[in-house]
Design an enzyme around this catalytic site. Structure first.
Site, PDB file in Angstrom:
ATOM      1  N   GLU A   1       0.876  -1.179   0.000  1.00 56.83           N
ATOM      2  CA  GLU A   1       0.000   0.000   0.000  1.00 56.83           C
ATOM      3  C   GLU A   1       0.904   1.216   0.000  1.00 56.83           C
ATOM      4  O   GLU A   1       1.785   1.339   0.859  1.00 56.83           O
ATOM      5  CB  GLU A   1      -0.948  -0.017   1.189  1.00 56.83           C
TER       6      GLU A   1
ATOM      7  N   CYS B   1      -1.194   9.050   3.651  1.00 62.14           N
ATOM      8  CA  CYS B   1      -1.385   8.627   2.262  1.00 62.14           C
ATOM      9  C   CYS B   1      -2.801   8.908   1.791  1.00 62.14           C
ATOM     10  O   CYS B   1      -3.059   8.976   0.589  1.00 62.14           O
ATOM     11  CB  CYS B   1      -1.046   7.157   2.097  1.00 62.14           C
TER      12      CYS B   1
ATOM     13  N   GLU C   1       2.499  13.377  -5.226  1.00 62.89           N
ATOM     14  CA  GLU C   1       2.230  13.349  -3.789  1.00 62.89           C
ATOM     15  C   GLU C   1       3.209  14.265  -3.050  1.00 62.89           C
ATOM     16  O   GLU C   1       4.414  14.137  -3.193  1.00 62.89           O
ATOM     17  CB  GLU C   1       2.367  11.925  -3.251  1.00 62.89           C
TER      18      GLU C   1
END
Length: 483
Positions: A250, A284, A384
């Site tokens: 993940e 995240c 990100e």
């Protein structure tokens, strides 16, 4: 003087073979050393795996309710240390007390949940095609598994990997991120106190180049579960795949909240603000893009700027609304993206500076930052950031909003604010994300439902949490029984 902590292998707390250590400092006050940890060598990682392999048969043969009882007792031990662990998490990672306390409680709840779930482990029975025959499935542990976890949720993520792995009868070699290894150490202290047999779970601190690579690629490891950046996760997945190990990664996110005119305006501002600036944007699942209908765009920008400017930034242990970045490199990365956004033509509405002066000089503090006039092709809208930086993007309607939401390489969490049932239902169907929310912030997860992403947010193999967590850590044996 801070305490020095050891690694945990085969039931013993020992020093590393390397003889080297590293310090963890408080990101709100870097003059404070929170703890000193072992910088383990590859030999330590191999010893952890060897101990886990040796303990595997006995732990797998332990009745599942007995394994569950150990997890339930671990939950109780953790609960008795709630205040201590909340303080430690804030000191190591920088979260506010409220954020840290919530995360510690989540770890407590996860161990309690899987402690009870262990009672329900079993297969399914199907109708056979002949008389005097039974057809059923039997779940079995994978064997020895490696768990590699990040610093941003340093007790919750280890808990949601450790608990289902142990509940299903696997043994574990575990590596936490070096920025905040202390609260995960407490999980192993609690497991030991709860009666976990020696060797079943092993804890090794140190660099990924030494420890992580061994855990990902060792021939005696049967599965790898990783949470962290997409770049590192891709490397871990490749290392694990070379040995045909089961793998679960993940990774990153570029999470949108789509704001429509029908939605409650104040609720939308709060959903975006808490999603973007909570935990200093170091999640995240953080909201990094507010995709706002043009009819309310200017009003929304003004309101979310007011929200950002209302936040008190400071030491999480002193009642601040937003704490520091965890390390100087994370702070530098955020400041670099702010410069990139300005260079690309986005309008800096508020924030954008490292905070200095009284109470700030010894920490990694940055202002909550809002950019307007962002277009989808800008790097600030694509990559990100992992900091408290919000890009506000105007769109003409629902169709364009979803198109922009999906126009990234990530697909972890996404939300929409609307009172239009058609928009809400269509969003759940249309958005390319593993988690879709209606009138809720992109951050925040229930522990008993699956979690994972699409595209570069995940290897998209097995989900984490709930029953999905149990599924990852088990293989299914199909039994044909004639009599």
């Amino acid at each position: 003087m801070s305490a020095e902590y050891n690694i945990y292998i085969d039931g013993d707390w020992i020093a590393s073979e390397s003889g080297e250590t590293f310090e963890v400092r408080n990101p709100a006050d870097t003059t404070e050393v929170v703890g000193t940890y072992q910088s383990a060598a590859s030999e330590d990682a191999e010893a952890a795996i060897e101990a886990a392999v040796e303990a595997q048969d006995e732990w797998a043969s332990t009745p599942a309710p007995e394994r569950g009882a150990v997890l339930s007792e671990t939950s109780a031990v953790l609960e008795s240390r709630t205040d201590e662990l909340t303080e430690l998490l804030t000191a190591e990672e920088g979260k506010t007390h409220a954020e840290a306390g919530g995360e510690v409680q989540r770890a407590i709840d996860i161990f309690r949940y899987y402690g009870e779930k262990a009672r329900d482990l079993g297969g399914t029975v199907k109708s056979a095609s002949a008389e005097n025959k039974q057809l059923y499935t039997k779940p079995e542990p994978l064997g020895t598994v490696s768990l590699i976890t990040p610093w941003n949720y340093p007790i919750a993520i280890p808990a949601w990997k450790l608990a289902p792995a142990l509940a299903t009868g696997n043994t574990v070699a575990f590596k936490p991120a070096s920025a905040a290894p202390g609260v995960s150490r407490a999980l192993f202290e609690a497991l030991e106190e709860a009666g976990l047999p020696a060797g079943v779970a092993n804890y090794v601190t140190g660099p990924g180049s030494e420890v992580g690579s061994v855990l990902a690629g060792h021939e005696d490891v049967d599965a790898v579960s990783f949470t962290g950046s997409t770049a590192v996760g891709t490397t871990v997945a490749r290392q694990a795949a070379d040995g045909l190990k089961r793998v679960q990664c993940e990774m990153g996110g570029k999470n949108p909240t789509v704001v429509m005119p029908s939605g409650d305006f104040e609720t939308a501002v709060d959903i975006v603000g808490t999603g973007a600036f909570g935990v200093t944007g170091q999640a995240c699942t953080a909201c990094s893009r507010a995709i706002v209908h043009e009819d309310i765009y200017e009003e929304f920008v003004d309101a979310v700027v007011d929200y950002a400017e209302s936040l008190d930034v400071g030491d999480g242990s002193a009642g601040a609304d937003m704490g520091p970045h965890v390390t100087e490199s994370e702070l530098d990365g955020t400041l670099e993206y702010i410069d990139v956004a300005v260079a690309d033509g986005a309008t800096l509405e508020t924030g954008g500076e490292r905070l200095t002066g009284d109470g700030y000089d010894d920490g990694y503090f940055v202002e909550p930052t809002v950019f307007s006039d962002v277009t989808s092709e800008m790097r600030i809208a694509q990559e990100e950031v992992f900091g408290p930086v919000l890009a506000v993007i105007p769109v003409s309607g629902y169709e364009e909003g979803v198109e922009v939401a999906n126009d990234v390489d990530y697909g972890l969490s996404a939300s929409i604010v609307t009172q239009d049932m058609t928009e809400a239902k269509r969003f759940v169907e249309d958005v390319e994300a593993g988690v879709a929310k209606v009138n809720e912030k992109t951050t925040g997860l229930e522990l008993h439902v699956p979690f994972g992403g699409y595209k570069q947010s995940s290897t998209n193999t097995y989900r984490e949490q709930g029953d999905a967590g149990l599924d990852f850590f088990t293989s299914t044996k199909t039994v044909y029984e004639n009599y």
